[in-house]
Write a protein that holds these residues in place. Sequence first.
Motif: not given
Length: 497
Positions: A432, A435, A482
Amino acid sequence: MRARGWLPRLPRPHTLRARLTTGLVVLLAVSCAAVGVAAVVELNGFLTGRLDQQLREAGVRFPASLEHGGPLPSDHDGDEGGDGDTRRQSAGTFGARLVDGTVTNAAVVASGRGTGTVTVALSARDRRRLAGLPADGEGHTVDLSTLDDYRMMATEGRDGDVLVTGLPTESVEAAVHRLELVAAVVLGAALAVAGVAGALWVRWSLRPLSRVAATATRVSELPLSSGEVGLWPRAPEADPRSEVGRVGSAFNLMLGHVEDALTKRHASEERLRSFAADASHELRTPVASVRGHAELALLHPGPVPPKVVRALERIEAEAARMGEMVDDLLLLARLDAGRPLERLPVDLTRLVLDAVTDAQAAGPGHRWTLELSEEPVTVTGDAHRLHQVLANLLANARLHTPVGSTVTISLESGDKATVLMKVHDDGPGVAADIRPKVFERFTRADRRRTEGTGHGTGTGLGLSIVAAVAEAHGGGVTLESGPGSTTFTVRLPAGDG
């Protein structure tokens, strides 16, 4: 439940001009209403006072004369006679005599000549109201069912009785109503004229502020993210002593500072691009020379110690890797400089097939699948650069997913003017924190993405080249990631057919 919940919500003006005009009209309306109410109340009090004065001047002669006129008729109305003393009494003057709280006689002057009266049949309610009048010699307004509103004054008589004299309030009410009508018409017209004039005045007064707002709107529409920027719009000069003038001057000064900062930023970017392009260009020759000498040394026919062979192989590999990095940096510098790309029809389906064939040879441990339409997909662009985009995305999927992962490449039409090229894998996903900056230069994936792949993380320039080439073609690239699912989507303009 709140008490105001059922009330309708009135629309509120949004612009400053509308708010000022509305406020001006509301304040003027409140002021006019206050003046009108004060005038009506004052006129009503004045005329009522005059009526009370007339009652005092009339005295009790007329009601006192009624005590000799016999009993009060209760079953008829309108009988005329000459029993009352009507001298100096105006038409409509009311007179009544009460004994022990009971009305014994009541009559009204028929005309102003002092020659006749008309007896009045009072209802029980009228009798109670007359009986309730205080005998204080002051005027009181009484509403009689047979005679409407009267201003009456009760005074104690000589025989212990109470004498009541009254005058009709019709003239007072007529004057007050006429004033209310005139005030409503005049004040309504004044509000309309003041509203139009106020709107024009506010509009004229706020013209400098409107010009500042228009200038700010034009500045906000300028592309300021990159490239050479010239903030040519400036707010027009206004009186520096006014608030709008000070705002305009501060706005122009701020634009000057922003323009200087953007100019310095652009100059710095140009120097950096020039340095990257020059350095990349100059490094290509020595890197190629090092690689060539390493290859030549490995071809030496004589015996070479194994350690030397290993060192030469590492030199050759690192020289090749450095050469790729130099080429990538040179490509990015050229794209940043706005170098035009080729604009030719490109069979994107053929490029995908070739790129997947190369990826299968480089990563035989992965499963490579295709999802292509029966008809070939064509775009307009640079075939070499688009092939590089595909190669970088497939290499990224191969290097950052474990052996045995499935990589799916698909082509589809987003709409008539757009082509979507997607590369999906079922690897561990992109972290995360990586990204948001995955398409920035020298961004490397974390260990979770590369763990177990057996490969390095690369130079960190592959995805930045993908984004730069896609933008140079008028498209873009996005990432959705994900655990167990990562998809890179390249959006390109469709070909002209």
